[in-house]
Write a protein that holds these residues in place. Structure first.
Motif, PDB file in Angstrom:
ATOM      1  N   LEU A 205       1.705  -9.852  11.453  1.00 37.59           N
ATOM      2  CA  LEU A 205       1.490 -10.088  12.880  1.00 37.59           C
ATOM      3  C   LEU A 205       2.733  -9.746  13.689  1.00 37.59           C
ATOM      4  O   LEU A 205       2.637  -9.150  14.776  1.00 37.59           O
ATOM      5  N   TYR A 206       3.902 -10.100  13.160  1.00 40.28           N
ATOM      6  CA  TYR A 206       5.136  -9.720  13.840  1.00 40.28           C
ATOM      7  C   TYR A 206       5.253  -8.196  13.916  1.00 40.28           C
ATOM      8  O   TYR A 206       5.638  -7.637  14.947  1.00 40.28           O
TER       9      TYR A 206
ATOM     10  N   PRO B 298       0.758 -15.633   2.590  1.00 33.07           N
ATOM     11  CA  PRO B 298       0.688 -15.821   4.045  1.00 33.07           C
ATOM     12  C   PRO B 298       0.765 -14.524   4.855  1.00 33.07           C
ATOM     13  O   PRO B 298       0.176 -14.432   5.933  1.00 33.07           O
ATOM     14  N   THR B 299       1.513 -13.518   4.376  1.00 33.63           N
ATOM     15  CA  THR B 299       1.691 -12.224   5.063  1.00 33.63           C
ATOM     16  C   THR B 299       1.898 -12.399   6.570  1.00 33.63           C
ATOM     17  O   THR B 299       1.310 -11.691   7.384  1.00 33.63           O
TER      18      THR B 299
ATOM     19  N   HIS C  31       0.883  -1.171   0.000  1.00 29.89           N
ATOM     20  CA  HIS C  31       0.000   0.000   0.000  1.00 29.89           C
ATOM     21  C   HIS C  31       0.921   1.221   0.000  1.00 29.89           C
ATOM     22  O   HIS C  31       1.603   1.495   0.994  1.00 29.89           O
ATOM     23  N   LEU C  32       0.979   1.921  -1.109  1.00 25.36           N
ATOM     24  CA  LEU C  32       2.015   2.919  -1.336  1.00 25.36           C
ATOM     25  C   LEU C  32       1.683   4.303  -0.810  1.00 25.36           C
ATOM     26  O   LEU C  32       2.583   5.096  -0.547  1.00 25.36           O
ATOM     27  N   ASP C  33       0.426   4.635  -0.664  1.00 25.51           N
ATOM     28  CA  ASP C  33       0.040   5.987  -0.268  1.00 25.51           C
ATOM     29  C   ASP C  33       0.177   6.170   1.238  1.00 25.51           C
ATOM     30  O   ASP C  33      -0.136   5.267   2.017  1.00 25.51           O
ATOM     31  N   GLY C  34       0.638   7.330   1.654  1.00 29.57           N
ATOM     32  CA  GLY C  34       0.748   7.640   3.075  1.00 29.57           C
ATOM     33  C   GLY C  34       2.078   7.207   3.671  1.00 29.57           C
ATOM     34  O   GLY C  34       2.801   6.384   3.119  1.00 29.57           O
ATOM     35  N   VAL C  35       2.385   7.792   4.819  1.00 27.44           N
ATOM     36  CA  VAL C  35       3.603   7.463   5.569  1.00 27.44           C
ATOM     37  C   VAL C  35       3.203   6.564   6.734  1.00 27.44           C
ATOM     38  O   VAL C  35       2.364   6.945   7.543  1.00 27.44           O
TER      39      VAL C  35
ATOM     40  N   ASP D  18       2.171  -7.114   2.475  1.00 28.53           N
ATOM     41  CA  ASP D  18       1.192  -6.193   3.063  1.00 28.53           C
ATOM     42  C   ASP D  18       1.902  -5.058   3.786  1.00 28.53           C
ATOM     43  O   ASP D  18       1.745  -4.852   4.978  1.00 28.53           O
ATOM     44  N   THR D  19       2.683  -4.308   3.038  1.00 30.62           N
ATOM     45  CA  THR D  19       3.448  -3.179   3.572  1.00 30.62           C
ATOM     46  C   THR D  19       2.749  -1.855   3.310  1.00 30.62           C
ATOM     47  O   THR D  19       2.562  -1.491   2.154  1.00 30.62           O
ATOM     48  N   PRO D  20       2.327  -1.103   4.339  1.00 26.61           N
ATOM     49  CA  PRO D  20       2.086  -1.573   5.700  1.00 26.61           C
ATOM     50  C   PRO D  20       0.631  -2.017   5.825  1.00 26.61           C
ATOM     51  O   PRO D  20      -0.232  -1.529   5.105  1.00 26.61           O
ATOM     52  N   SER D  21       0.350  -2.905   6.768  1.00 25.94           N
ATOM     53  CA  SER D  21      -1.023  -3.391   6.948  1.00 25.94           C
ATOM     54  C   SER D  21      -1.890  -2.376   7.672  1.00 25.94           C
ATOM     55  O   SER D  21      -3.113  -2.464   7.649  1.00 25.94           O
ATOM     56  N   GLY D  22      -1.258  -1.439   8.339  1.00 24.09           N
ATOM     57  CA  GLY D  22      -1.975  -0.419   9.100  1.00 24.09           C
ATOM     58  C   GLY D  22      -0.994   0.653   9.543  1.00 24.09           C
ATOM     59  O   GLY D  22       0.103   0.775   8.975  1.00 24.09           O
ATOM     60  N   PRO D  23      -1.322   1.410  10.561  1.00 29.59           N
ATOM     61  CA  PRO D  23      -0.448   2.517  10.991  1.00 29.59           C
ATOM     62  C   PRO D  23       0.738   2.044  11.833  1.00 29.59           C
ATOM     63  O   PRO D  23       0.896   2.435  12.993  1.00 29.59           O
ATOM     64  N   PHE D  24       1.574   1.195  11.239  1.00 27.98           N
ATOM     65  CA  PHE D  24       2.680   0.584  11.979  1.00 27.98           C
ATOM     66  C   PHE D  24       4.009   0.946  11.328  1.00 27.98           C
ATOM     67  O   PHE D  24       4.289   0.514  10.201  1.00 27.98           O
ATOM     68  N   TYR D  25       4.845   1.700  12.030  1.00 27.67           N
ATOM     69  CA  TYR D  25       6.168   2.025  11.490  1.00 27.67           C
ATOM     70  C   TYR D  25       7.059   0.784  11.430  1.00 27.67           C
ATOM     71  O   TYR D  25       8.083   0.780  10.751  1.00 27.67           O
ATOM     72  N   THR D  26       6.666  -0.266  12.136  1.00 30.63           N
ATOM     73  CA  THR D  26       7.408  -1.525  12.121  1.00 30.63           C
ATOM     74  C   THR D  26       7.189  -2.312  10.840  1.00 30.63           C
ATOM     75  O   THR D  26       7.744  -3.410  10.683  1.00 30.63           O
ATOM     76  N   GLN D  27       6.376  -1.790   9.933  1.00 25.91           N
ATOM     77  CA  GLN D  27       6.139  -2.425   8.634  1.00 25.91           C
ATOM     78  C   GLN D  27       6.539  -1.449   7.522  1.00 25.91           C
ATOM     79  O   GLN D  27       5.819  -1.244   6.555  1.00 25.91           O
TER      80      GLN D  27
END
Length: 509
Positions: A322-323, A317-318, A98-102, A411-420
């Motif tokens: 979860l990690y 599998p993405t 998902h390319l849009d947004g930081v 799934d980069t990023p799956s949500g608002p996670f800087y860890t992804q």
């Protein structure tokens, strides 16, 4: 066919000779010769081969010739790279981004604009730094993707059109009125189960499965994305599309040669996939059915793996998703040396402020954070994630053993996670694959030719062959022997242009 035979076949040499006669007649400043490099290509999970040392000539962004001793026949103006002791592989392909947004930034503070501008410039480079030269945005649009592809250094992007129903995921994150006002409403289906939720100006005829899929194709989408998600967190009991509705979407997409990707990470979503004719499940199974007898359900899960395989449904599998979620609470996350190559320093510093820790604080709320040290809190969250991680590993292993099509997507990023964060998240997904029992050749094939075929681009990318686009990686180690070889990239070649890997790092400034 063995690569060593391929490189010396008579027809191949004839073609090479004809090409070389054209090259020697004039100088081309954009020509590149990689000398005495060993090429790795993959025809299948079991047919991944390493060539003898050979030369590779690139011109105008494409591979023009592969043969020994090309350096004796090219013009002096041709740039050269010494490939001795090195390996040349196709650029890597991630079919779920998902390319849009930081990642992890949800505000709009004017004081943050310089930081965000730096981040947006770095994100394409971060993908390239970790070897990704092609990506598929599963919720993109034509204007954004065109802007992305105009950037000087980054992966070539393609996109899926998200096809939704009102109040369902992901439209449920918007206001009930706003969901009908955003541009993506163009691709919203008329759902017969919710006939009274639409505004008066909603034209049912242009929101049938046939009309919506046709519009997506006309707008440049490579694929369709649909959703089976009953909700999580504060959003629960969401409506989901009917089997019949998605069957109609899948049938029209098939007529237009468009794959259909289904968001779904539950046992119910896998059952739904089997009934609808979709092409790919874009998540592993994280959640088993609830309130059922466990022994009987384990037998059903084995059957599902068999049925998914026989139905020719691909699965991403993405597992790193979860990690990535529980790593938000890892007090040592930013000490990982790979992180600094992906995330710009200014943004990394902001992530560690109170404002940047907002998602961490939300996740920590259920664990009495005031009573635990950061390390204790991290361990508590990791324990909570063990159940879905065990489920996804077990199902992924079952699918693998059955011979299912397992696709690489992060799934980069799956949500608002800087860890992804872009690039590094895909690199970590590679580790998850090996932990789930896949081999290094299987991983290599999934990252290259298998994903190229999934995108319908196998004639232009996915292998190192004459005539193909020069999206390539030069490594100092063999990725068929150790996954850490992907950390030894020296040069990233994007459409024929060479980038020293260090120049793509977030640490370059």
């Amino acid at each position: 066919m063995m690569l060593s035979n391929y490189f010396v076949s008579p027809s191949y040499l004839l073609t090479t000779g004809l090409l070389l006669s054209a090259f020697t007649s004039m100088a081309h400043a954009d020509s590149l010769l990689i000398k005495q490099v060993r090429i790795i290509n993959s025809a299948s999970d079991q047919q991944t081969q390493v060539s003898k040392a050979t030369d590779v000539l690139i011109r105008d962004g494409k591979i023009q010739a592969i043969a020994p001793n090309l350096n004796k026949k090219v013009d002096r103006a041709t740039s050269q790279i010494d490939g001795r002791g090195r390996f040349l592989i196709p650029g890597l392909i991630d079919t779920h981004v998902h390319l849009d947004g930081v990642p992890g930034y949800a505000g709009d503070e004017p004081k943050d604009e310089a930081m965000l501008r730096e981040a947006r410039l770095q994100m394409p480079r971060s993908y390239a730094y970790f070897g990704f030269t092609t990506v598929l945005d599963l919720t993109g649009d034509a204007k954004f993707i065109a802007k992305w592809n105009a950037q000087p250094a980054g992966p070539q992007a393609y996109f899926c059109t998200p096809v939704t129903i009102p109040n369902g995921y992901p439209a449920s994150w918007m206001d009930k009125d706003l969901q009908f006002q955003v541009p993506a409403t163009k691709y919203m289906l008329f759902d017969p189960a919710q006939p009274n939720v639409y505004p008066t100006n909603f034209n049912v005829d242009v929101h049938t499965p046939q009309a919506v899929v046709t519009a997506a194709k006309q707008d440049g989408a490579s694929c369709i994305k649909v959703f089976y998600e009953t909700g999580f967190g504060a959003k629960k009991n969401l409506p989901v599309p009917s089997v019949e509705l998605i069957q109609d979407v899948a049938q029209q997409a098939k007529r237009l040669n468009m794959p259909v990707y289904l968001h779904g990470n539950s046992q119910d979503s896998y059952e739904f996939a089997l009934k609808t004719g979709i092409t790919t499940l874009v998540h592993g199974m994280w959640h088993e059915a609830k309130n059922v007898e466990q022994f009987a359900n384990q037998m059903r899960l084995t059957q599902i793996a068999d049925e998914i395989t026989k139905a020719n449904i691909s699965v991403q599998p993405t597992m790193q998703v979860l990690y990535g979620e529980h790593e938000v609470l890892n007090p040592d996350f930013f000490k990982n040396p790979l992180v600094a190559h992906a995330i710009p320093q200014q943004l990394m510093a902001w992530y560690q402020t109170e404002a940047g820790q907002w998602m961490k604080n939300i996740l920590a709320e259920d664990f009495e954070p005031a009573t635990k040290t950061p390390t204790e809190l991290y361990q508590a969250v990791k324990t909570m994630y063990q159940k879905p991680l065990s489920t996804v590993r077990r199902m992924t292993s079952a699918l693998h053993q059955k011979g299912a099509h397992i696709m690489f997507g992060s799934d980069t990023p799956s949500g608002p996670f800087y860890t992804q964060f872009p690039g590094v998240n895909g690199r970590w997904e590679m580790d998850r694959w090996l932990e789930a029992g896949m081999s290094l050749p299987e991983l290599f094939h999934a990252l290259t030719m298998k994903n190229a075929r999934a995108l319908g681009l196998e004639k232009s990318i996915g292998s190192v062959e004459v005539g193909k686009q020069a999206d390539l990686l030069l490594l100092s180690a063999n990725p068929l022997r150790d996954v850490r070889a992907y950390d030894t990239i020296e040069q990233v070649i994007l459409r024929g242009k060479v980038h020293q890997r260090a120049t793509l790092s977030a640490k370059r400034n």
